[in-house]
Write a protein that holds these residues in place. Structure first.
Motif, PDB file in Angstrom:
ATOM      1  N   ILE A 175       0.839  -1.197   0.000  1.00 54.87           N
ATOM      2  CA  ILE A 175       0.000   0.000   0.000  1.00 54.87           C
ATOM      3  C   ILE A 175       0.871   1.243   0.000  1.00 54.87           C
ATOM      4  CG2 ILE A 175      -1.821   1.250   1.206  1.00 54.87           C
ATOM      5  CD1 ILE A 175      -2.669  -1.393   2.471  1.00 54.87           C
TER       6      ILE A 175
ATOM      7  N   VAL B 292       2.254   2.311  -3.532  1.00 56.07           N
ATOM      8  CA  VAL B 292       1.440   3.091  -4.465  1.00 56.07           C
ATOM      9  C   VAL B 292       1.092   4.460  -3.894  1.00 56.07           C
ATOM     10  CG1 VAL B 292       0.509   1.051  -5.597  1.00 56.07           C
ATOM     11  CG2 VAL B 292      -0.734   2.034  -3.678  1.00 56.07           C
ATOM     12  N   MET B 293       0.836   4.523  -2.582  1.00 56.67           N
ATOM     13  CA  MET B 293       0.421   5.806  -2.016  1.00 56.67           C
ATOM     14  C   MET B 293       1.575   6.793  -1.955  1.00 56.67           C
ATOM     15  SD  MET B 293      -2.357   4.912   0.931  1.00 56.67           S
ATOM     16  CE  MET B 293      -2.891   6.606   1.073  1.00 56.67           C
TER      17      MET B 293
ATOM     18  N   LEU C  58       2.441   8.130  -5.344  1.00 64.74           N
ATOM     19  CA  LEU C  58       1.587   9.274  -5.682  1.00 64.74           C
ATOM     20  C   LEU C  58       2.044  10.525  -4.938  1.00 64.74           C
ATOM     21  CD1 LEU C  58      -0.938  10.578  -6.917  1.00 64.74           C
ATOM     22  CD2 LEU C  58      -2.247   9.670  -4.995  1.00 64.74           C
TER      23      LEU C  58
ATOM     24  N   GLN D 163       3.108  14.084  -6.618  1.00 66.66           N
ATOM     25  CA  GLN D 163       2.453  15.353  -6.334  1.00 66.66           C
ATOM     26  C   GLN D 163       3.399  16.324  -5.634  1.00 66.66           C
ATOM     27  OE1 GLN D 163      -1.361  14.108  -4.432  1.00 66.66           O
ATOM     28  NE2 GLN D 163      -2.230  14.487  -6.450  1.00 66.66           N
TER      29      GLN D 163
ATOM     30  N   ARG E  96       4.231  20.153  -6.588  1.00 64.21           N
ATOM     31  CA  ARG E  96       3.653  21.182  -5.726  1.00 64.21           C
ATOM     32  C   ARG E  96       4.536  21.715  -4.613  1.00 64.21           C
ATOM     33  NH1 ARG E  96      -2.116  18.077  -4.959  1.00 64.21           N
ATOM     34  NH2 ARG E  96      -2.663  17.968  -7.176  1.00 64.21           N
TER      35      ARG E  96
ATOM     36  N   ASN F 282      -1.825  17.061  -0.721  1.00 66.35           N
ATOM     37  CA  ASN F 282      -3.050  16.275  -0.838  1.00 66.35           C
ATOM     38  C   ASN F 282      -3.457  15.896   0.586  1.00 66.35           C
ATOM     39  OD1 ASN F 282      -4.994  14.286  -1.239  1.00 66.35           O
ATOM     40  ND2 ASN F 282      -4.056  13.582  -3.144  1.00 66.35           N
TER      41      ASN F 282
ATOM     42  N   LYS G  25      -5.962  14.528   2.175  1.00 63.86           N
ATOM     43  CA  LYS G  25      -6.426  13.189   2.535  1.00 63.86           C
ATOM     44  C   LYS G  25      -5.301  12.174   2.438  1.00 63.86           C
ATOM     45  CE  LYS G  25      -9.751  10.367   3.700  1.00 63.86           C
ATOM     46  NZ  LYS G  25     -10.511  10.546   4.953  1.00 63.86           N
ATOM     47  N   LEU G  26      -4.490  12.312   1.405  1.00 63.55           N
ATOM     48  CA  LEU G  26      -3.355  11.403   1.239  1.00 63.55           C
ATOM     49  C   LEU G  26      -2.416  11.503   2.432  1.00 63.55           C
ATOM     50  CD1 LEU G  26      -1.789   9.451  -0.641  1.00 63.55           C
ATOM     51  CD2 LEU G  26      -0.696  11.451  -1.640  1.00 63.55           C
TER      52      LEU G  26
ATOM     53  N   GLN H 100      -3.154  12.587   5.379  1.00 63.00           N
ATOM     54  CA  GLN H 100      -3.848  12.083   6.562  1.00 63.00           C
ATOM     55  C   GLN H 100      -3.770  10.573   6.637  1.00 63.00           C
ATOM     56  OE1 GLN H 100      -8.149  13.019   6.823  1.00 63.00           O
ATOM     57  NE2 GLN H 100      -8.282  11.025   7.791  1.00 63.00           N
ATOM     58  N   MET H 101      -3.997   9.924   5.509  1.00 62.58           N
ATOM     59  CA  MET H 101      -3.992   8.467   5.506  1.00 62.58           C
ATOM     60  C   MET H 101      -2.599   7.918   5.758  1.00 62.58           C
ATOM     61  SD  MET H 101      -6.577   7.765   2.320  1.00 62.58           S
ATOM     62  CE  MET H 101      -7.224   6.132   2.633  1.00 62.58           C
TER      63      MET H 101
ATOM     64  N   ASP I   2      -2.441   6.935   9.629  1.00 58.09           N
ATOM     65  CA  ASP I   2      -2.870   5.541   9.565  1.00 58.09           C
ATOM     66  C   ASP I   2      -1.684   4.612   9.369  1.00 58.09           C
ATOM     67  OD1 ASP I   2      -5.221   4.168   9.878  1.00 58.09           O
ATOM     68  OD2 ASP I   2      -6.157   5.034   8.118  1.00 58.09           O
ATOM     69  N   LEU I   3      -1.112   4.659   8.184  1.00 56.45           N
ATOM     70  CA  LEU I   3      -0.101   3.676   7.793  1.00 56.45           C
ATOM     71  C   LEU I   3       1.182   3.777   8.606  1.00 56.45           C
ATOM     72  CD1 LEU I   3      -0.304   3.329   3.927  1.00 56.45           C
ATOM     73  CD2 LEU I   3      -0.722   1.611   5.661  1.00 56.45           C
TER      74      LEU I   3
ATOM     75  N   GLU J  94       7.874   9.444  -8.775  1.00 61.36           N
ATOM     76  CA  GLU J  94       6.969   8.347  -8.432  1.00 61.36           C
ATOM     77  C   GLU J  94       7.682   7.010  -8.622  1.00 61.36           C
ATOM     78  OE1 GLU J  94       3.224   8.326 -10.484  1.00 61.36           O
ATOM     79  OE2 GLU J  94       2.528   6.555  -9.404  1.00 61.36           O
TER      80      GLU J  94
ATOM     81  N   LYS K  68       8.520   4.383  -5.548  1.00 59.44           N
ATOM     82  CA  LYS K  68       7.954   3.031  -5.561  1.00 59.44           C
ATOM     83  C   LYS K  68       9.066   1.994  -5.451  1.00 59.44           C
ATOM     84  CE  LYS K  68       4.300   2.025  -8.112  1.00 59.44           C
ATOM     85  NZ  LYS K  68       3.327   1.927  -9.219  1.00 59.44           N
TER      86      LYS K  68
ATOM     87  N   GLU L 190      -8.785  15.299  -5.639  1.00 57.36           N
ATOM     88  CA  GLU L 190      -7.631  14.663  -5.013  1.00 57.36           C
ATOM     89  C   GLU L 190      -7.979  13.264  -4.524  1.00 57.36           C
ATOM     90  OE1 GLU L 190      -4.377  15.972  -4.712  1.00 57.36           O
ATOM     91  OE2 GLU L 190      -5.314  17.191  -6.256  1.00 57.36           O
TER      92      GLU L 190
ATOM     93  N   ILE M 299      -6.183   9.489  -5.256  1.00 55.08           N
ATOM     94  CA  ILE M 299      -5.830   8.432  -4.299  1.00 55.08           C
ATOM     95  C   ILE M 299      -6.492   7.127  -4.700  1.00 55.08           C
ATOM     96  CG2 ILE M 299      -5.866   7.741  -1.891  1.00 55.08           C
ATOM     97  CD1 ILE M 299      -6.091  10.682  -1.147  1.00 55.08           C
TER      98      ILE M 299
ATOM     99  N   VAL N 281      -4.614   5.089  -7.498  1.00 49.58           N
ATOM    100  CA  VAL N 281      -3.488   4.213  -7.179  1.00 49.58           C
ATOM    101  C   VAL N 281      -3.902   3.065  -6.259  1.00 49.58           C
ATOM    102  CG1 VAL N 281      -1.782   6.029  -7.543  1.00 49.58           C
ATOM    103  CG2 VAL N 281      -2.716   5.684  -5.252  1.00 49.58           C
TER     104      VAL N 281
ATOM    105  N   LEU O 242      -3.980  -0.980  -7.264  1.00 49.31           N
ATOM    106  CA  LEU O 242      -3.351  -2.053  -6.498  1.00 49.31           C
ATOM    107  C   LEU O 242      -4.363  -3.134  -6.159  1.00 49.31           C
ATOM    108  CD1 LEU O 242      -1.039  -3.295  -4.843  1.00 49.31           C
ATOM    109  CD2 LEU O 242      -1.695  -1.803  -2.947  1.00 49.31           C
TER     110      LEU O 242
ATOM    111  N   MET P 254      -9.103   0.663   4.296  1.00 47.06           N
ATOM    112  CA  MET P 254      -8.915   2.074   3.934  1.00 47.06           C
ATOM    113  C   MET P 254      -9.883   2.492   2.828  1.00 47.06           C
ATOM    114  SD  MET P 254      -4.754   2.299   4.077  1.00 47.06           S
ATOM    115  CE  MET P 254      -4.439   4.033   4.373  1.00 47.06           C
TER     116      MET P 254
END
Lengths: 226, 226
Positions: free
Chosen positions: A87, A90-91, A94, A98, A102, A149, A151-152, A154-155, A159-160, A201, A205, B83, B87, B90, B94, B155
């Motif tokens: 996970i 890929v995250m 991304l 980005q 940015r 991003n 949400k990205l 945040q996750m 989380d991860l 990217e 990866k 956005e 997410i 990707v 997967l 997720m």
DNA sequence: CTGGGGTATTTTGTTGACAATAAATGGCTC
DNA sequence: GAGCCATTTATTGTCAACAAAATACCCCAG
């Protein structure tokens, strides 16, 4: 002991922080069953805020709760840990893309500066342990936020990373390859500085994939028993 | 009104379900400030379990909380919605890859069967609205679980989809392209059936990218005002 | 009439007591 | 002696009252 980091805004936040760091640092071991009253006395809390924190932790997957039967720290199997890296691949790929699009020039300069300090730490030999544990986290943290991003980020951050760090504390994930990891970091930052999203990217990866393979190998060798 | 779906195991679970569906269906509008006591009377709850549920919802990013100042439903801007699709691209890519590697033949057969029923619904013309809303969700749901990647599924199903569905309820995201979407679904399932992970990932990413572009276009046209 | 300050009110945060459920123990039967 | 059922116990889930904080309102001064 994981005391409240400064004063949290509310008791529930405090409880959340305490428990989260306690889980991540291994003070509360995976699989360990924990009673509410015990936690209350341990962290000087009352059950109301504690329960609220427990709900939040459960929602983030750091602990599991069975109604009327208590709560226990989640225990991630070796296979699940490797899935986590899939996970991340890929995250964070991304995120790197980005970030290349940015991040401000200032942020990129700071990022390069942190890598410099990481390099110094590695040269001082004993810095290895710190580097893998916190330096690596610092690098990935900056790129996640640099993606702009919300949400990205945040996750990844909320989380991860906590789940990964939970195991990084007891097993040195990238042990033995700090120089290699740093070189990979440098290349990624280079790509970001050149605003080459595709390359950033790709490199990210590959970097995370390498880390995953490294863990996989260790598990096969029996060095890691999770 | 979003009553408790059957009987939840505990009052807090009940509160969580109620609030989540209320937010997703738009019963609680984005940006709406909600008081605890009002929610209690509205869903026949008491503040203890409610607060626990609020914590969980906040942790999932469905609402934001300012200490002592109340809680309001999160409002996602158009940019943030796009956005979210980046997410999804990707992560579901997967998921499709892993689904191709791990789904059982039975699951794949079921997946094809659901697509058949979706096709019938589309042919019956009026089914369009349902198709985009629930049929599409059903498809992506199956692939997420089919990935056999517990955290990935968590997720996607527990985090991202709720945010996306929140907006899918008021704006028809893939309106006007149900046949196209179905064809894309068919191709993805085909790749999964052939155990071609690379292709499945590629097709899924393209599918979601197309959905994102579709939304982007609508926003530019001013059809969607978020 | 407008702006600032202070009080009042509403709302959130917290607490401790109460009720309900599941685990554990002990006794009873087979 | 082993297994099952009932009772007990400990733990979780729920509730309602209390304390603290922020918003809103009102009064007063400029």
């Amino acid at each position: 002991m994981a005391e409240a980091t400064l004063q949290s805004q509310t008791r529930a936040d405090e409880a959340f922080d305490c428990l989260q760091t306690a889980i991540v640092t291994g003070e509360l071991a995976p699989g360990e069953k924990i009673g509410e009253v015990e936690l209350c006395s341990r962290f000087n809390l009352t059950r109301g805020p504690l329960r609220e924190a427990l709900g939040r932790l459960e929602s983030r997957g750091l602990l599991v709760r069975r109604p009327h039967a208590g709560v226990k720290v989640v225990s991630v199997s070796a296979a699940e840990l490797l899935e986590l890296y899939r996970i991340r691949e890929v995250m964070e790929g991304l995120a790197a893309r980005q970030a290349a699009e940015r991040m401000t020039d200032e942020e990129i300069a700071e990022l390069q500066a942190t890598l410099d300090s990481h390099e110094k730490m590695i040269e001082q030999a004993q810095g290895q342990a710190y580097y893998q544990a916190e330096g690596d986290y610092d690098f990935h943290h900056r790129i996640a936020t640099g993606s702009r991003n919300a949400k990205l980020a945040q996750m990844l951050l909320g989380d991860l990373y906590y789940m990964v760090r939970m195991y990084r504390y007891r097993l040195s994930t990238s042990a033995g390859r700090p120089h290699l990891a740093l070189r990979e970091h440098r290349r990624i930052v280079e790509a970001i500085a050149q605003r080459d999203g595709d390359l950033a990217e790709f490199l990210m990866k590959r970097h995370i994939n390498a880390a995953r393979i490294n863990i996989e190998k260790k598990i096969e060798e029996g060095v890691l028993t999770i």
